[in-house]
Design a protein around this motif. Structure first.
Motif, short mmCIF file in Angstrom:
data_model
loop_
_atom_site.label_atom_id
_atom_site.label_comp_id
_atom_site.label_asym_id
_atom_site.label_seq_id
_atom_site.Cartn_x
_atom_site.Cartn_y
_atom_site.Cartn_z
N ASP A 170 -13.75 13.85 1.67
CA ASP A 170 -14.19 12.75 0.80
C ASP A 170 -13.68 11.41 1.30
O ASP A 170 -14.28 10.37 1.06
CB ASP A 170 -13.66 12.99 -0.63
CG ASP A 170 -14.28 14.24 -1.23
OD1 ASP A 170 -13.53 15.11 -1.70
OD2 ASP A 170 -15.52 14.33 -1.22
N VAL A 171 -12.56 11.44 2.00
CA VAL A 171 -11.98 10.20 2.52
C VAL A 171 -11.12 10.56 3.73
O VAL A 171 -10.61 11.67 3.83
CB VAL A 171 -11.13 9.49 1.43
CG1 VAL A 171 -9.98 10.38 0.96
CG2 VAL A 171 -10.55 8.18 1.94
N VAL A 172 -11.03 9.62 4.68
CA VAL A 172 -10.16 9.82 5.84
C VAL A 172 -9.06 8.78 5.79
O VAL A 172 -9.33 7.59 5.61
CB VAL A 172 -10.94 9.67 7.17
CG1 VAL A 172 -10.03 9.99 8.35
CG2 VAL A 172 -12.16 10.59 7.17
N VAL A 173 -7.80 9.23 5.93
CA VAL A 173 -6.70 8.28 5.98
C VAL A 173 -6.05 8.33 7.36
O VAL A 173 -6.10 9.36 8.04
CB VAL A 173 -5.64 8.56 4.88
CG1 VAL A 173 -6.23 8.31 3.52
CG2 VAL A 173 -5.08 9.96 4.99
N PHE A 174 -5.48 7.19 7.78
CA PHE A 174 -4.92 7.06 9.13
C PHE A 174 -3.46 6.63 9.03
O PHE A 174 -3.14 5.46 9.24
CB PHE A 174 -5.72 6.03 9.94
CG PHE A 174 -7.15 6.41 10.18
CD1 PHE A 174 -8.14 6.10 9.25
CD2 PHE A 174 -7.52 7.08 11.34
CE1 PHE A 174 -9.47 6.45 9.46
CE2 PHE A 174 -8.85 7.43 11.57
CZ PHE A 174 -9.83 7.11 10.62
N PRO A 175 -2.55 7.56 8.71
CA PRO A 175 -1.14 7.16 8.60
C PRO A 175 -0.56 6.79 9.96
O PRO A 175 -1.05 7.24 10.99
CB PRO A 175 -0.47 8.44 8.07
CG PRO A 175 -1.37 9.55 8.47
CD PRO A 175 -2.76 8.99 8.49
N ARG A 176 0.47 5.94 9.95
CA ARG A 176 1.04 5.46 11.21
C ARG A 176 2.42 6.05 11.49
O ARG A 176 2.97 5.87 12.58
CB ARG A 176 1.13 3.93 11.18
CG ARG A 176 -0.24 3.26 11.14
CD ARG A 176 -0.18 1.85 10.62
NE ARG A 176 0.21 1.80 9.20
CZ ARG A 176 0.03 0.73 8.45
NH1 ARG A 176 -0.51 -0.36 8.95
NH2 ARG A 176 0.42 0.74 7.19
#
Lengths: 256, 470
Positions: free
Chosen positions: B52-58
Motif C-alpha cells: 500500500d505504501v513504500v517507505v525508505f528509511p535511512r
C-alpha cells in the motif's frame, strides 16, 4: 645480436583520488580530511600494463612513484602488491599539496625519469577527481620524449612502441621510439586484484623517500583557485495530465 | 489514495502516512503506483502484489520507529533489498508497508586482519567486492544477480562458488535485526565477530533464510576470504549426462578443492552458444574453475583431467586470463536470458532441487526423460558440486495447458528430489510457491516447531505474511 630485453625500466605514477566529493563550506575547495582515498582507476590500468610487460619479460623493473602526503605511500603499496618492484614517494604536504597540479607533477616526473634512467613512463590518462588529462603530455614535453596517449593497446617492438590510441573518430595506431610517455585509457586492460600473499610480499619491497627540492623542482603554482562550487540543484519534474499540457509547458519554458 | 486493509477511515490512513513522513522525511514515503509496483515483484514468475505504501528509511533508528508504528496499527511489513529474488518473496499478499532499504548503503567496520566486515542492506555484493579490491579480500558467495548482501542473508543465498566457499549460512557471523515490534537485536551480540562460538541458541542462523518473516535485517557481518593467487577456468564436453555427472562426483571424492563446477546440458549449451556468441560443442558440459597457488593449480588440474578423461570427456578448453574467464562465467550467468531468447515472448521459471551427490546422475537423467515426455522446453544448468541443479523452463504465458504441465512437472521434480533424501529448494528459498512442498519435506512436527518460533517472534504475523509457512 639484438637483445629483446631493450627496455629496462618503466616508471608508473599511480595517483590516489578522493572517493567522495564534497565542496568545502567556504567554496575554497573540496573536503579532503577523513575522506577515503583510492588509487585512480586509470592509474591502476597503467600499473597493470607495466606489470604485464614485466611478466612477458620485455622489461626488467617497474618503479611506482607517487607524489603527496604520507598516505600516498598506501597507493605505492597497492602498486607494489600488483607487481611493481620498488617505490619512490615524493613528499609533498600541506599547502604545497593543495596547489600541486599537473605542471608540478610533470616537472617531478621529468627529473625522476632522468635520474632513474627510465625507458618508459606509463600514467593513467587523467585523475577522476580533477579530470585534467595533462600530466602525461606535459611530462613528455618537458623531456622532449614522444607520447602515446589514450592507449588501448601497447606492444613493444625492438626499440619502438606500437600504441593503439582511442580517438574521437575511432582508433589510431602509431609507432614511437623509446624513451616515451604513455597514458592508459579504459580498455587497455583489466587490472588484477591484489592478493593477500602479494600484499604481504609488498610490505618488504622498498619505498625511497624524496623531496621535490632534492630533484631541483620548484613547486610554486601559477594557478590560483578562486572558487569551487557544486552544480545547481536538480529541479523537481512537473507532471502534466495531457499531451496538450505538455506541449504548452514546453513552449512556456522556451524549450520549443 | 491506497487503502490499508485494516484501517477503516481515510483519516486514520492519513495519520499513519504523516507519522511515516515525520520519521523518514517527505521523500522517504511513496504512494506512487509505479513505485509500489516496483516494490511488489521480484524476478520470479509470481505476479506483482504491490504494497500500500513504500517507505525508505535511512538508518536503523528509522527502521525501528517505522516498525513500532506498523506494529501499533497492525500493518504488514515487507522488507525489500534489490528485488532480485526468485520465489515471490516481496509480494505484499496482504498489502501493507514495504520497507525499501536501499538508502542504508554503508560499508562499516572492515577488519582485514580478522577477515570480517559489516554491511547495511543497501550494499550489494559487487559493491562490497569493489570496495575491498585493495585489501586482497573478497566475499565469494555469488548468486549471479548483484543482490543485496542482507537480502542474500534473508534468503540463505548460495551460488557457483558454494562448493568451495559455502553459502550464506556458513558466512554470516552476526546480524542486526529489527523485530516486528520495533526492538533491535544483534543475533550474536552487539559488535561480536569471533570466528566461532558456542554461546546459546544459534539465532544468527535462525534469521538466515527466514525470508523476512521473522524480522528486518539491517546489518550483516560477513566472513571474508583471501582473493585467490591464481584462477583458471576450463570447459569439458561429455557424450552423456551420466559421464559428466559421474565425473563431478569423482572429482569431489578425490578431494580436489574445486572452486566452481557447473553442469550445462546440451539444450542449455545450445542456448548459451546462440545468446553469448560462443561455439562450445552441443553436448553435456562441465564449466570448471580452480583457485590456488600456481603449484596447487597444477595438481588440481591434473587430477581433474585424469578423472574427466577416464569418463570420456573431451580435452579441456582453457580460460586463464581475467577477461576470458569473465566471459565464460558471464555466459553461464546469462543462462536465464539465453533460455528466454530461445522462445521470445515467453516467461521463464527455474526449479531448484538439491540432492545428495550420489543421487545426482539418477535425478538428472530421470528429469530429462520427464521433460521429453511432457513436451516441455527445459534447460538444465546447475551447481552439480553441491548436488543442486536448476531446470530453466520456458513457457508461453498465454498457453494454459503448457503452464499447467510446467506446474505438474515441477511438483514431480520436487517430489523426486524429496524421495532421494534431498530438498525442494537448494538456494532460492520457499517464498510463495513452495510452502506445501516444505510441509512434505520436513513433516508436520517440524512445521509445528517452525510455526511456534514464528508465533513467539512475530505473534501478530506482521512480518512478510504468506511466506514460508502456510
Amino acid at each position: 645480436m639484438h637483445s629483446n630485453r631493450y627496455c629496462n625500466r618503466i616508471i608508473v605514477l599511480p595517483f590516489s583520488v578522493l572517493l567522495e566529493i564534497r565542496v568545502k563550506p567556504d567554496n575554497s575547495g573540496v573536503v579532503t580530511d577523513g575522506v577515503k582515498h583510492s588509487m585512480n582507476p586509470f592509474c591502476e590500468i597503467a600499473v597493470e600494463e607495466a606489470v604485464k610487460l614485466k611478466e612477458k619479460k620485455l622489461i626488467k623493473e617497474v618503479v611506482a612513484v607517487s607524489c603527496g602526503p604520507q598516505q600516498s605511500q598506501e597507493t605505492i603499496r597497492t602498486a607494489l602488491a600488483m607487481g611493481a618492484d620498488r617505490g619512490i614517494h615524493v613528499e609533498v604536504a600541506g599547502k604545497d599539496y593543495e596547489t600541486l597540479g599537473p605542471l608540478q607533477v610533470s616537472k617531478i616526473m621529468a627529473a625522476l625519469a632522468k635520474k632513474e634512467d627510465a625507458q618508459l613512463i606509463i600514467l593513467g590518462k587523467q585523475a577522476i577527481d580533477d579530470d585534467c588529462n595533462q600530466t602525461g603530455q606535459m611530462t613528455a614535453a618537458l623531456l622532449d620524449w614522444p607520447q602515446g596517449t589514450f592507449a588501448s593497446e601497447v606492444s613493444l617492438d625492438g626499440d619502438k612502441v606500437k600504441v593503439v590510441r582511442e580517438i574521437d573518430g575511432g582508433l589510431e595506431t602509431i609507432k614511437i621510439s623509446t624513451p616515451a610517455v604513455l597514458t592508459a585509457d579504459l580498455r587497455l586492460n583489466t587490472p588484477r586484484y591484489a592478493t593477500l600473499p602479494n600484499i604481504m610480499k609488498a610490505k618488504k619491497k622498498k619505498i625511497a623517500n624524496v623531496k621535490p627540492a632534492d630533484l631541483g623542482v620548484d613547486l610554486t603554482s601559477r594557478l590560483e583557485v578562486l572558487k569551487v562550487e557544486e552544480p545547481p540543484q536538480r529541479q523537481a519534474g512537473v507532471k502534466v495530465e495531457t499531451v496538450e499540457d505538455l506541449v504548452g509547458k514546453l513552449k512556456e519554458t522556451g524549450r520549443i | 489514495v491506497s487503502n490499508f486493509r485494516n484501517m477503516f477511515t481515510a483519516a486514520a490512513v492519513d495519520g499513519v502516512l504523516s507519522a511515516f513522513r515525520s520519521i523518514c522525511g517527505d521523500d522517504g514515503v511513496s504512494l506512487g503506483e509505479t513505485v509500489r509496483e516496483q516494490h511488489g515483484k521480484d524476478e520470479s514468475v509470481h505476479r506483482c502484489r504491490p504494497p500500500d505504501v513504500v517507505v525508505f528509511p535511512r538508518c536503523v533508528e528509522e527502521v525501528s520507529a517505522l516498525a513500532k508504528l506498523c506494529h501499533r496499527h497492525q500493518l504488514p511489513i515487507i522488507p525489500f533489498g534489490t528485488g532480485t529474488g526468485l520465489e515471490g518473496g516481496v509480494g505484499a499478499v496482504k498489502g501493507g508497508v514495504c520497507f525499501s532499504l536501499r538508502n542504508m548503503d554503508q560499508i562499516l567496520d572492515l577488519h582485514p586482519e580478522d577477515f570480517d566486515v559489516t554491511v547495511e542492506p543497501g550494499v550489494t555484493r559487487k559493491a562490497l567486492n569493489s570496495y575491498l579490491r585493495e585489501t586482497g579480500l573478497w566475499f565469494p558467495v555469488d548468486p549471479g544477480a548483484d543482490a543485496s548482501l542482507c537480502g542474500m542473508a534473508a534468503t540463505s543465498a548460495s551460488g557457483t562458488n558454494a562448493v568451495r566457499y559455502g553459502t550464506m549460512r556458513e558466512n554470516v557471523m552476526n546480524l542486526e535485526v529489527v523485530l516486528a515490534d520495533g526492538s533491535v537485536i544483534h543475533t550474536a551480540g552487539r559488535n561480536r565477530r569471533p570466528r566461532k562460538t558456542a554461546a546459546g541458541y544459534n539465532l544468527t542462523n535462525l534469521f538466515v533464510g527466514s525470508e523476512g518473516t521473522l524480522g528486518i535485517i539491517t546489518k550483516t557481518t560477513l566472513r571474508l576470504y583471501g582473493v585467490p593467487e591464481e584462477m583458471v577456468s576450463a570447459v569439458c564436453s561429455f557424450s552423456s549426462v551420466q559421464a559428466a555427472v559421474d565425473s563431478t562426483v569423482q572429482i569431489l571424492q578425490a578431494g580436489v578443492p574445486i572452486a566452481r563446477i557447473e553442469f550445462l546440458d546440451e539444450v542449455m549449451i545450445d542456448a548459451c552458444n546462440k545468446f553469448s556468441s560462443l561455439s562450445y560443442p552441443v553436448s553435456p558440459t562441465l564449466f570448471l574453475e580452480f583457485h590456488g597457488s600456481e603449484r596447487s593449480l597444477e595438481e588440481q588440474v591434473n587430477t581433474t583431467e585424469d578423472i574427466t578423461q577416464s569418463n570420456g570427456g573431451s580435452d579441456f578448453q582453457w580460460a586463464r586470463d581475467a577477461e576470458t574467464r569473465n566471459r565464460l562465467w558471464k555466459a553461464r550467468h546469462d543462462a536465464w536470458y539465453a533460455a528466454l531468447a530461445m522462445r521470445p515472448g515467453c516467461k521463464a521459471y527455474a526449479t531448484d532441487v538439491c540432492v545428495p551427490l550420489s543421487r545426482l546422475p539418477h535425478i538428472i537423467v530421470e528429469t530429462k526423460e520427464d521433460l521429453i515426455e511432457s513436451r516441455l522446453t527445459g534447460h538444465i544448468v546447475g551447481h552439480v558440486g553441491d548436488g543442486n541443479f536448476h531446470c530453466l523452463m520456458v513457457m508461453d504465458p498465454s498457453d494454459q495447458d503448457e503452464l499447467h504441465r510446467v506446474h505438474l512437472f515441477s511438483q514431480r521434480l520436487a517430489r523426486r528430489a524429496l524421495a532421494m533424501d534431498g530438498t525442494c529448494t537448494g538456494e532460492h528459498g520457499v517464498g510463495l510457491g513452495k510452502r506445501s512442498l516444505l510441509c512434505e519435506e520436513v513433516g508436520p512436527s517440524v512445521i509445528r516447531v517452525m510455526q511456534s518460533l514464528k508465533d513467539a517472534i512475530d505473534p501478530n504475523n506482521l512480518m512478510n505474511p504468506g511466506k514460508i509457512l502456510l
